[in-house]
Design a protein around this motif. Structure first.
Motif, PDB file in Angstrom:
ATOM      1  N   MET A 108       8.686 113.866 -45.834  1.00  0.00           N
ATOM      2  CA  MET A 108       7.667 114.801 -46.288  1.00  0.00           C
ATOM      3  C   MET A 108       8.214 116.228 -46.179  1.00  0.00           C
ATOM      4  N   ILE A 109       7.986 117.020 -47.177  1.00  0.00           N
ATOM      5  CA  ILE A 109       8.458 118.402 -47.204  1.00  0.00           C
ATOM      6  C   ILE A 109       7.354 119.321 -46.692  1.00  0.00           C
ATOM      7  N   ASP A 110       7.704 120.167 -45.709  1.00  0.00           N
ATOM      8  CA  ASP A 110       6.752 121.167 -45.222  1.00  0.00           C
ATOM      9  C   ASP A 110       6.780 122.373 -46.146  1.00  0.00           C
ATOM     10  N   LEU A 111       5.660 122.653 -46.772  1.00  0.00           N
ATOM     11  CA  LEU A 111       5.576 123.783 -47.681  1.00  0.00           C
ATOM     12  C   LEU A 111       5.076 125.046 -46.990  1.00  0.00           C
ATOM     13  N   LYS A 112       4.568 124.873 -45.769  1.00  0.00           N
ATOM     14  CA  LYS A 112       4.037 126.014 -45.036  1.00  0.00           C
ATOM     15  C   LYS A 112       4.671 126.063 -43.659  1.00  0.00           C
ATOM     16  N   LYS A 113       4.855 127.266 -43.170  1.00  0.00           N
ATOM     17  CA  LYS A 113       5.464 127.469 -41.862  1.00  0.00           C
ATOM     18  C   LYS A 113       4.380 127.668 -40.809  1.00  0.00           C
ATOM     19  N   VAL A 114       4.541 127.069 -39.656  1.00  0.00           N
ATOM     20  CA  VAL A 114       3.645 127.288 -38.529  1.00  0.00           C
ATOM     21  C   VAL A 114       4.150 128.529 -37.800  1.00  0.00           C
TER      22      VAL A 114
END
Length: 192
Positions: free
Chosen positions: A1-7
């Protein structure tokens, strides 16, 4: 799964918020003005406006003591004063004198309204919200009076933000708020 948002680390995550100038007063009648990024409405009926100030601040002490404050909404023309009032303490400095802002008598509370701000909301503290896990008190105030410069009022009697440029905070920056998009409930009104 690709993370599109940064925490990211915690910061003022609800934005923008109004950059307000909050006036308060000491027991001898000396006024103070402080910049607040935490000024918001809690209730419409009754109208309750709240501000938050860290425990260590002079403004927190004054509002805790007198239980009154005024929320003044500034314009970009006084941005330097807005920034200055949030950068120094009123314990040592008369911020009205230092900035050239003009205090005017309020109608129902002792802290002054600021002439250069087109909207001034008088508040009498109803509740102080304080939890040990918070870094500030939240002062919830009943609003006995709202002062608005007539030249910014629209035909419906409400402030028209296209007639003045208010300031908002976001990500440790100031922004101008001016552009009109649409009236509320426009999606329903356009379908009838």
């Amino acid at each position: 799964m690709i993370d599109l948002k940064k925490v990211v680390a915690p910061y003022r995550a609800i934005f923008p918020t109004p950059a307000a100038l909050v006036t308060s007063i000491d027991e001898t009648g000396k006024p103070n003005v402080a910049t607040a990024g935490e000024a918001f409405m809690i209730s419409l009926r009754p109208l309750i406006v709240a501000v938050g100030f860290r425990f260590a601040t002079y403004t927190n002490k004054l509002i805790n003591t007198t239980r009154e404050f005024v929320v003044n909404l500034p314009t970009e023309e006084i941005l330097e004063a807005v920034d200055y009032c949030g950068s120094v303490s009123g314990r040592e400095i008369d911020k009205f004198k230092a900035t050239g802002l003009t205090p005017l008598p309020a109608k129902y509370v002792r802290p002054p309204i600021i002439k250069e701000c087109p909207v001034n909301i008088e508040c009498k503290v109803r509740d102080i919200i304080h939890f040990d896990y918070m870094d500030r008190d939240v002062f919830a105030g009943d609003t006995p009076a709202i002062h608005i410069d007539e030249e910014i009022l629209s035909e419906d009697g409400l402030p028209d933000l296209t007639r003045f440029t208010t300031i908002a905070f976001a990500s440790n920056r100031y922004y101008r708020v001016k552009d009109f998009l649409e009236h509320t409930r426009f999606t329903i009104k356009n379908k009838t």
